[in-house]
Scaffold this motif. Structure first.
Motif, PDB file in Angstrom:
ATOM      1  N   PRO A 143       0.827  -1.211   0.000  1.00 32.99           N
ATOM      2  CA  PRO A 143       0.000   0.000   0.000  1.00 32.99           C
ATOM      3  C   PRO A 143       0.858   1.256   0.000  1.00 32.99           C
ATOM      4  CG  PRO A 143       0.100  -0.918   2.207  1.00 32.99           C
ATOM      5  CD  PRO A 143       0.809  -1.898   1.317  1.00 32.99           C
ATOM      6  N   ALA A 144       0.310   2.312  -0.553  1.00 30.77           N
ATOM      7  CA  ALA A 144       0.992   3.609  -0.611  1.00 30.77           C
ATOM      8  C   ALA A 144       0.213   4.609   0.236  1.00 30.77           C
ATOM      9  CB  ALA A 144       1.071   4.095  -2.048  1.00 30.77           C
ATOM     10  N   VAL A 145       0.932   5.462   0.956  1.00 33.09           N
ATOM     11  CA  VAL A 145       0.319   6.499   1.778  1.00 33.09           C
ATOM     12  C   VAL A 145       0.435   7.830   1.038  1.00 33.09           C
ATOM     13  CG1 VAL A 145       0.343   7.690   4.005  1.00 33.09           C
ATOM     14  CG2 VAL A 145       0.923   5.247   3.885  1.00 33.09           C
ATOM     15  N   LEU A 146      -0.686   8.495   0.849  1.00 31.19           N
ATOM     16  CA  LEU A 146      -0.730   9.769   0.132  1.00 31.19           C
ATOM     17  C   LEU A 146      -0.480  10.899   1.123  1.00 31.19           C
ATOM     18  CD1 LEU A 146      -1.272  11.583  -2.259  1.00 31.19           C
ATOM     19  CD2 LEU A 146      -3.700  11.029  -2.082  1.00 31.19           C
ATOM     20  N   VAL A 147       0.624  11.647   0.929  1.00 30.55           N
ATOM     21  CA  VAL A 147       1.048  12.598   1.966  1.00 30.55           C
ATOM     22  C   VAL A 147       0.986  14.065   1.549  1.00 30.55           C
ATOM     23  CG1 VAL A 147       2.498  10.930   3.175  1.00 30.55           C
ATOM     24  CG2 VAL A 147       3.493  12.308   1.324  1.00 30.55           C
ATOM     25  N   GLN A 148       0.999  14.365   0.255  1.00 30.34           N
ATOM     26  CA  GLN A 148       0.864  15.773  -0.118  1.00 30.34           C
ATOM     27  C   GLN A 148       0.363  15.913  -1.538  1.00 30.34           C
ATOM     28  OE1 GLN A 148       4.456  18.166  -0.038  1.00 30.34           O
ATOM     29  NE2 GLN A 148       5.136  17.427  -2.021  1.00 30.34           N
ATOM     30  N   ARG A 172      10.325  12.792   2.930  1.00 34.29           N
ATOM     31  CA  ARG A 172      11.230  11.755   3.423  1.00 34.29           C
ATOM     32  C   ARG A 172      10.429  10.557   3.916  1.00 34.29           C
ATOM     33  NH1 ARG A 172      16.617  12.431   2.289  1.00 34.29           N
ATOM     34  NH2 ARG A 172      17.020  11.075   4.062  1.00 34.29           N
ATOM     35  N   ALA A 173      10.455   9.487   3.155  1.00 34.28           N
ATOM     36  CA  ALA A 173       9.718   8.284   3.506  1.00 34.28           C
ATOM     37  C   ALA A 173      10.480   7.473   4.545  1.00 34.28           C
ATOM     38  CB  ALA A 173       9.477   7.432   2.262  1.00 34.28           C
ATOM     39  N   SER A 174       9.763   6.948   5.534  1.00 33.37           N
ATOM     40  CA  SER A 174      10.407   6.157   6.583  1.00 33.37           C
ATOM     41  C   SER A 174      11.022   4.886   6.021  1.00 33.37           C
ATOM     42  CB  SER A 174       9.394   5.820   7.684  1.00 33.37           C
ATOM     43  OG  SER A 174       8.302   5.080   7.145  1.00 33.37           O
ATOM     44  N   VAL A 272       4.184   7.614  -0.366  1.00 32.82           N
ATOM     45  CA  VAL A 272       5.343   6.946   0.226  1.00 32.82           C
ATOM     46  C   VAL A 272       4.950   5.552   0.672  1.00 32.82           C
ATOM     47  CG1 VAL A 272       6.358   9.122   1.008  1.00 32.82           C
ATOM     48  CG2 VAL A 272       4.871   7.822   2.564  1.00 32.82           C
ATOM     49  N   ALA A 273       5.952   4.708   0.779  1.00 34.59           N
ATOM     50  CA  ALA A 273       5.749   3.390   1.370  1.00 34.59           C
ATOM     51  C   ALA A 273       5.915   3.525   2.879  1.00 34.59           C
ATOM     52  CB  ALA A 273       6.774   2.405   0.818  1.00 34.59           C
ATOM     53  N   GLY A 274       4.987   2.979   3.623  1.00 28.25           N
ATOM     54  CA  GLY A 274       5.069   3.036   5.081  1.00 28.25           C
ATOM     55  C   GLY A 274       4.549   4.349   5.622  1.00 28.25           C
ATOM     56  N   GLY A 275       5.434   5.282   5.884  1.00 26.41           N
ATOM     57  CA  GLY A 275       5.046   6.572   6.433  1.00 26.41           C
ATOM     58  C   GLY A 275       6.151   7.578   6.201  1.00 26.41           C
ATOM     59  N   LEU A 276       6.174   8.625   7.007  1.00 28.48           N
ATOM     60  CA  LEU A 276       7.144   9.698   6.864  1.00 28.48           C
ATOM     61  C   LEU A 276       8.139   9.693   8.018  1.00 28.48           C
ATOM     62  CD1 LEU A 276       4.703  12.559   5.849  1.00 28.48           C
ATOM     63  CD2 LEU A 276       6.427  11.524   4.367  1.00 28.48           C
ATOM     64  N   GLU A 277       9.345  10.180   7.728  1.00 26.22           N
ATOM     65  CA  GLU A 277      10.330  10.339   8.789  1.00 26.22           C
ATOM     66  C   GLU A 277       9.838  11.361   9.807  1.00 26.22           C
ATOM     67  OE1 GLU A 277      14.207  11.314   7.423  1.00 26.22           O
ATOM     68  OE2 GLU A 277      14.651   9.286   6.709  1.00 26.22           O
ATOM     69  N   GLU A 278      10.224  11.148  11.060  1.00 32.15           N
ATOM     70  CA  GLU A 278       9.730  11.964  12.163  1.00 32.15           C
ATOM     71  C   GLU A 278      10.063  13.439  12.013  1.00 32.15           C
ATOM     72  OE1 GLU A 278       7.774  12.202  15.949  1.00 32.15           O
ATOM     73  OE2 GLU A 278       8.019  10.460  14.653  1.00 32.15           O
ATOM     74  N   GLY A 280      10.681  15.284   9.314  1.00 30.28           N
ATOM     75  CA  GLY A 280      10.334  15.968   8.079  1.00 30.28           C
ATOM     76  C   GLY A 280       9.363  17.117   8.303  1.00 30.28           C
ATOM     77  N   TRP A 281       9.282  18.011   7.326  1.00 28.46           N
ATOM     78  CA  TRP A 281       8.405  19.176   7.492  1.00 28.46           C
ATOM     79  C   TRP A 281       6.933  18.793   7.439  1.00 28.46           C
ATOM     80  CZ3 TRP A 281       4.523  21.378   4.663  1.00 28.46           C
ATOM     81  CH2 TRP A 281       4.341  20.898   3.355  1.00 28.46           C
ATOM     82  N   LEU A 282       6.606  17.735   6.687  1.00 34.10           N
ATOM     83  CA  LEU A 282       5.215  17.321   6.542  1.00 34.10           C
ATOM     84  C   LEU A 282       4.719  16.688   7.826  1.00 34.10           C
ATOM     85  CD1 LEU A 282       4.908  15.753   2.970  1.00 34.10           C
ATOM     86  CD2 LEU A 282       3.392  17.483   3.946  1.00 34.10           C
ATOM     87  N   ARG A 283       3.861  17.398   8.526  1.00 38.87           N
ATOM     88  CA  ARG A 283       3.308  16.887   9.773  1.00 38.87           C
ATOM     89  C   ARG A 283       1.884  17.398   9.904  1.00 38.87           C
ATOM     90  NH1 ARG A 283       6.977  18.186  14.739  1.00 38.87           N
ATOM     91  NH2 ARG A 283       8.470  17.230  13.287  1.00 38.87           N
ATOM     92  N   ARG A 284       0.943  16.489  10.085  1.00 37.99           N
ATOM     93  CA  ARG A 284      -0.460  16.851  10.149  1.00 37.99           C
ATOM     94  C   ARG A 284      -0.870  17.279  11.563  1.00 37.99           C
ATOM     95  NH1 ARG A 284      -3.913  14.608   6.129  1.00 37.99           N
ATOM     96  NH2 ARG A 284      -3.237  15.513   4.170  1.00 37.99           N
ATOM     97  N   GLU A 285      -1.924  18.096  11.612  1.00 35.54           N
ATOM     98  CA  GLU A 285      -2.509  18.475  12.886  1.00 35.54           C
ATOM     99  C   GLU A 285      -3.141  17.249  13.539  1.00 35.54           C
ATOM    100  OE1 GLU A 285      -5.228  21.533  11.808  1.00 35.54           O
ATOM    101  OE2 GLU A 285      -3.663  23.021  11.411  1.00 35.54           O
ATOM    102  N   GLU A 286      -3.246  17.284  14.847  1.00 34.24           N
ATOM    103  CA  GLU A 286      -3.795  16.149  15.598  1.00 34.24           C
ATOM    104  C   GLU A 286      -5.204  15.819  15.113  1.00 34.24           C
ATOM    105  OE1 GLU A 286      -4.541  14.741  20.247  1.00 34.24           O
ATOM    106  OE2 GLU A 286      -3.581  16.682  19.783  1.00 34.24           O
ATOM    107  N   GLY A 287      -5.459  14.536  14.937  1.00 37.33           N
ATOM    108  CA  GLY A 287      -6.778  14.106  14.488  1.00 37.33           C
ATOM    109  C   GLY A 287      -6.967  14.145  12.985  1.00 37.33           C
ATOM    110  N   PHE A 288      -5.887  14.443  12.245  1.00 35.71           N
ATOM    111  CA  PHE A 288      -5.972  14.536  10.779  1.00 35.71           C
ATOM    112  C   PHE A 288      -4.818  13.720  10.184  1.00 35.71           C
ATOM    113  CE2 PHE A 288      -5.915  17.653   6.952  1.00 35.71           C
ATOM    114  CZ  PHE A 288      -6.612  16.743   6.185  1.00 35.71           C
TER     115      PHE A 288
END
Length: 293
Positions: A143-148, A172-174, A272-278, A280-288
């Protein structure tokens, strides 16, 4: 427009396994592949119309005394409003073009980002349709995670250049795998600033710098080498409206200024595969949270 290596008709790929295999092999070797006629004219028109609506809403709501962030790839940490940029991971935000045609009450927009795929009623369904998932699966990311997501504009005569870079510097993919989708929503050629890429640069083993959150805000870490390639290593990637180019996150690419009388609009997402590196600039608000493609 001359057909070059790396162009494959999407319909043929879907009906002919051997053609799809040839496309994935080219992607593995070169770091890019172009699927022609991926979108219908109705789809590209719908995305352009929705972008125009979002830009109109932005101009109507923005006080003239409070300009939005200017986006430029050359001096990101200095020219961008860091807070506005970081919040855009969870919002639909407009970024102004660095160069403008004049004193316009509705200044030119460089891009719209970065959560169109989760918040917009038109871009969302387009981004998660079956044929989009099929591309990721064919290229080995499932599976792929859509991040931006980004709607990218190069307005006639004012469209700024995008300097040589690798998408994986910013996404930056984990698990180390990042795929970029880039749809031409208008014809893109050398006259109106199509993409240029360095074939095989994703396999050169060079270190990539990273765009991360530091104590003083957003910073680049590591050594940058994307601008070290000579011009003769670059290949122009002209595209027709509706074509899709897939980019390995490590492949070096850029685009020049648009000084023509033709605009060049595009829509792009990154998975990305998996998720994002901790960090990285891409970080969602809580609950999103980020969701799978």
């Amino acid at each position: 427009m001359t057909t070059k290596a790396g162009y494959f008709d999407w319909g043929v790929c879907m009906s002919t396994p051997a053609t799809m295999q040839a496309a994935t092999t080219h992607f593995s070797e070169s770091g890019y592949v172009i699927f022609t006629s991926f979108c219908t004219g109705a789809e590209t028109s719908s995305l352009r119309a929705q972008a125009n609506k979002l830009i109109g809403d932005f101009h109507n709501a923005r006080p003239t005394s409070s300009p939005a962030s200017v986006f430029t790839t050359e001096e990101q940490t200095r020219k961008m409003d860091a807070g506005y940029f970081l919040r855009s991971a969870s919002r639909i935000s407009c970024f102004l073009e660095e160069k403008q045609a004049g004193d316009d009450a509705s200044p030119a927009i460089n891009k719209i980002g970065h959560a169109l795929h989760d918040l917009d009623a038109v871009f969302g369904p387009f981004s998660r349709q079956e044929k989009v998932r099929a591309v990721a699966a064919a290229l080995g990311v499932a599976p792929a995670v859509l991040v931006q997501s980004m709607y990218i504009l190069k307005g006639a005569r004012v469209g700024g250049k995008v300097t040589a870079h690798r998408d994986a510097t910013f996404v930056r993919a984990s698990e180390g795998v990042c795929l970029g989708y880039w749809w031409a929503l208008q014809d893109a050629d050398e006259e109106n600033a199509c993409l240029w890429a360095v074939p095989g640069s994703h396999r050169d083993g060079r270190e990539m710098k990273r765009f991360v959150r530091g104590e003083q805000g957003m910073v680049f870490e590591g050594q940058e080498d994307a601008d070290a390639y000579p011009e003769d290593r670059y290949m122009a990637l002209p595209m027709r409206e509706g074509d899709l180019v897939m980019l390995d996150g490590r492949v070096v690419h850029k685009s020049k200024e648009n000084r023509s009388d033709k605009s060049r609009h595009a829509y792009s997402i990154h998975v990305v595969a998996g998720g994002l590196e901790e960090r990285g600039w891409l970080r969602r608000e809580e609950g999103f949270p980020f969701r799978e493609l």
